[in-house]
Design a protein around this motif. Sequence first.
Motif, short mmCIF file in Angstrom:
data_model
loop_
_atom_site.label_atom_id
_atom_site.label_comp_id
_atom_site.label_asym_id
_atom_site.label_seq_id
_atom_site.Cartn_x
_atom_site.Cartn_y
_atom_site.Cartn_z
N UNK A 4 0.81 -1.22 0.00
CA UNK A 4 0.00 0.00 0.00
C UNK A 4 0.85 1.29 0.00
N UNK A 63 -2.02 3.31 -4.75
CA UNK A 63 -3.25 4.11 -4.91
C UNK A 63 -3.03 5.29 -5.85
N UNK A 66 -2.83 4.03 -9.45
CA UNK A 66 -4.19 3.71 -9.92
C UNK A 66 -4.94 4.99 -10.27
N UNK A 67 -4.79 6.01 -9.42
CA UNK A 67 -5.42 7.32 -9.67
C UNK A 67 -4.92 7.91 -10.99
N UNK A 70 -6.51 6.15 -13.84
CA UNK A 70 -7.93 6.45 -13.96
C UNK A 70 -8.14 7.89 -14.46
N UNK A 71 -7.31 8.78 -13.96
CA UNK A 71 -7.44 10.18 -14.39
C UNK A 71 -7.06 10.33 -15.86
N UNK A 74 -9.88 9.02 -18.20
CA UNK A 74 -11.13 9.76 -18.38
C UNK A 74 -10.95 11.04 -19.19
N UNK A 75 -9.70 11.35 -19.59
CA UNK A 75 -9.53 12.48 -20.50
C UNK A 75 -10.19 12.12 -21.83
N UNK A 76 -10.91 13.04 -22.39
CA UNK A 76 -11.71 12.73 -23.58
C UNK A 76 -10.86 12.24 -24.76
N UNK A 78 -8.21 10.51 -24.88
CA UNK A 78 -7.38 9.34 -24.58
C UNK A 78 -8.09 8.06 -25.04
N UNK B 142 -14.56 19.59 -18.09
CA UNK B 142 -14.40 18.18 -18.39
C UNK B 142 -13.67 18.04 -19.73
N UNK B 168 -19.65 10.82 -15.94
CA UNK B 168 -19.80 11.81 -14.87
C UNK B 168 -20.00 13.16 -15.53
N UNK B 198 -14.53 8.44 -25.95
CA UNK B 198 -15.20 8.59 -24.66
C UNK B 198 -16.46 7.75 -24.58
N UNK B 321 -17.39 7.17 -12.28
CA UNK B 321 -16.04 7.65 -12.58
C UNK B 321 -15.01 6.79 -11.84
N UNK B 322 -14.27 6.00 -12.61
CA UNK B 322 -13.26 5.11 -12.02
C UNK B 322 -12.30 5.88 -11.11
N UNK B 323 -11.99 7.12 -11.47
CA UNK B 323 -11.00 7.88 -10.68
C UNK B 323 -11.55 8.31 -9.33
N UNK B 324 -12.85 8.16 -9.11
CA UNK B 324 -13.41 8.46 -7.78
C UNK B 324 -13.25 7.28 -6.83
N UNK B 325 -13.00 6.11 -7.40
CA UNK B 325 -12.89 4.91 -6.57
C UNK B 325 -11.45 4.75 -6.10
N UNK B 326 -11.29 4.54 -4.81
CA UNK B 326 -9.96 4.41 -4.20
C UNK B 326 -9.15 5.69 -4.26
N UNK B 327 -9.78 6.83 -4.42
CA UNK B 327 -9.02 8.08 -4.49
C UNK B 327 -8.61 8.53 -3.09
N UNK B 328 -9.59 8.66 -2.20
CA UNK B 328 -9.31 9.15 -0.85
C UNK B 328 -9.30 8.03 0.17
N UNK B 329 -10.21 7.08 -0.01
CA UNK B 329 -10.38 5.98 0.93
C UNK B 329 -10.35 4.68 0.13
N UNK B 330 -9.48 3.75 0.51
CA UNK B 330 -9.47 2.47 -0.21
C UNK B 330 -10.76 1.69 0.05
#
Lengths: 170, 598
Positions: A4, A63, A66-67, A70-71, A74-76, A78, B142, B168, B198, B321-330
């Motif tokens: 982790x 983490x 992974x972020x 994921x970020x 979600x860019x259009x 990509x 966005x 989203x 997209x 939104x995948x990027x909302x999952x595991x972002x702040x809290x696993x």
Amino acid sequence: MQEQGTIARHTISVIVDNEAGVLARVIGLFSGRGYNIESLTVASVDAEAKRSRITVVTTGTRMVIEQIKAQLDRLVPVHKVADLTVDGKFVSRELALVKVRGEGEKRVEALRLADAFRANTVDSTRTSFVFELTGSADKIDAFVELMSELGLVEVARTGAAALSRGADGL
Amino acid sequence: MTTTDTQILPAAAETAEMLSGAQMIMRALGELGVEVIFGYPGGAVLPIYDEIFKQNSIRHILVRHEQAAVHAAEGYARSTGKPGVVLVTSGPGATNAVTGLTDALLDSIPVVCLTGQVARHLIGNDAFQEADTVGITRPCTKHNYLVKDPALIPDIIYEAFYVATNGRPGPVVIDLPKDVQIEKAPYKLSGQKAHRTYRPQVEGDEEKILDAIRLLAKAERPIIYSGGGVINAGPEASELLVAFARETGIPVTSTLMGLGAFPASDKQFLGMLGMHGTWEANHAMHDCDVMLAVGARFDDRVTGRTDAFSPGSKKIQIDIDLSSINKNIPVDVGIVGDAASVLKRMVTLWRDLKAKDHQPSLDAWWKQIAHWRAKKCLSYTDSTDVIMPQKAIERLQALTADRNPVISTEVGQHQMWAAQFLGFDRPNCWLTSGGLGTMGYGLPAAIGAQVAFPDRLCIDVAGEASIQMNIQEMSTANQYKLPVKVFILNNEFMGMVRQWQDLTYDGRRSESYSDALPDFVKLAEAYGWKGIRVSDPKDLDAAILEMINHDGPVMVDCLVSKIENCFPMVPAGAAHNEMLLSGDVVVQPSSDEARAVV
């Protein structure tokens, strides 16, 4: 699987539409969210489909990596994001141009080492060389370090270009 | 990956008509069903305004500041579920819109914002009213576009609406150089079937949904943590949330953005959670054994100190939104998908698998919750001399509930009191700036909602400081005869700033006094509104009734207790179950680290 909290280096491939602003979006994402970029390489790879490939080497905890993926995803503009470090074996190469100035024994030593590293001499004067070297980042680091004792003037590096091993593509 | 099969562009027409860029814009907006544009003209959008002048099908609402245009579009979008449309000029028009765009990004509100730009050959020359709009708005949208070829206008506008409303939701900017608006090109759509890149995942992964059901069916202390994503997923998602809660008997709490998705009057509802959430909601979140987060992103206002957030629970998160999952809290189970689609599957599976038969009794859990509820955490000391702000909101709720009002807010104490005391039983009735916390949001948002629903009661619950940040919009309401109501809780302080200064800076009230306030009644009258002032608790009901019964815009200056604090409160750097209640002795934070957590 990575622990982790431990920070690891990842090589990520991103296939994007080759359109204005796409690189700014990717770089802005990294700077805006405080992610690290160790190197970033981008060039058009498919003129017909107007696609570019970005190879980014970054570091972070599981983490964070992974972020980042994921970020990016979600860019259009990509199309695809792949984490080569996680997905399996991959080859990664960098190109460096290394300028060395020196005379006498140091000059001979530089040339000898360049040969040992399979570097090409792409420019030479009576007092200098520019070597072209490809390889892993570690190999280039090692070469640059050796040259620093032999009259290193400056270095230009491309950052990593990487592909997965084996028959499958992105 | 599952994808939507929505065709984003209609089939290409056989013959293409030659239109100017501006004509194409209006044509495309019309085809996309746009009814209203919130905007402000200027040099770089004159060709579009000329086309607006020549037609009657799309209404234009002239705001008084471009920031308000975006907030009005947000209010329209949030109350109707349709995208809001904005039109502003280049340079200052675009930069003024930036706050609104950022607000829409953080709260996931679908907005399409057309900005004028200097002519193509002038771009980069520091021309008059030139700004690098796509550069400036890249991190606060966005997606954005700079249109360099008029022939691309139809496709780009269709795509912009697709991007703004799918996955989203969020704001999209289309930057249009003035010469592109004038040049003619064939109006032709490419007829592309799916977006080239997209394609958000709508349906959740079946295995993961099953994992979620298994966890919930075994849970002894489960909770549903519902967020704004449920409202974004449409009214069906709210109905499915209710259905799932009914099937399972699980208690439900909601974020600020999610209020209304689950009926506040329902006995399974624990109230809002987070920094100013209820005692029962935060304790239940902390002590639960299985948490189901739906369309909620574990924001820092919800979690408090992350290392102390719900330490013993298994967490399931549903998010588009995948990027909302595991972002702040696993989380243990992350399901990427649309809230309605996933909840629908969960309801079906719960029934099909007869999960109810295996579910442990939740009686002990509900007993514990009843114990927390008995704390009556929202109680306050009423007064007969001065109107308590909580009382004012309670009376507003009591006197308007039967009218199903749309409520917007500004940002601060009044916003939190509104969230705590106004019970929302339906989605799309609550418009507030949650993520960005934008003072000045409420009045234009109420205007946007009132444009969408001319006959509904639209109330902006405001503070005397926030309302001044977009007060010029009173003129807009007057121009279009929009009967919006502004209910100001006037405590003569930037109350939340003052509260924090009192709690964490030893009461040094640096610059938080609202000095030199205008006379809001006279101000209302100057703008052609009705103005009402009330300060005696005995007159409160009459003032509220006068406000709602007046056929036109009304501003109520409700003078309330000046130094009342908003409780419960999770103080700086604390865990989410370490709440202060009204009357608690407040201990100043011990470390700079705690103070840095705003």
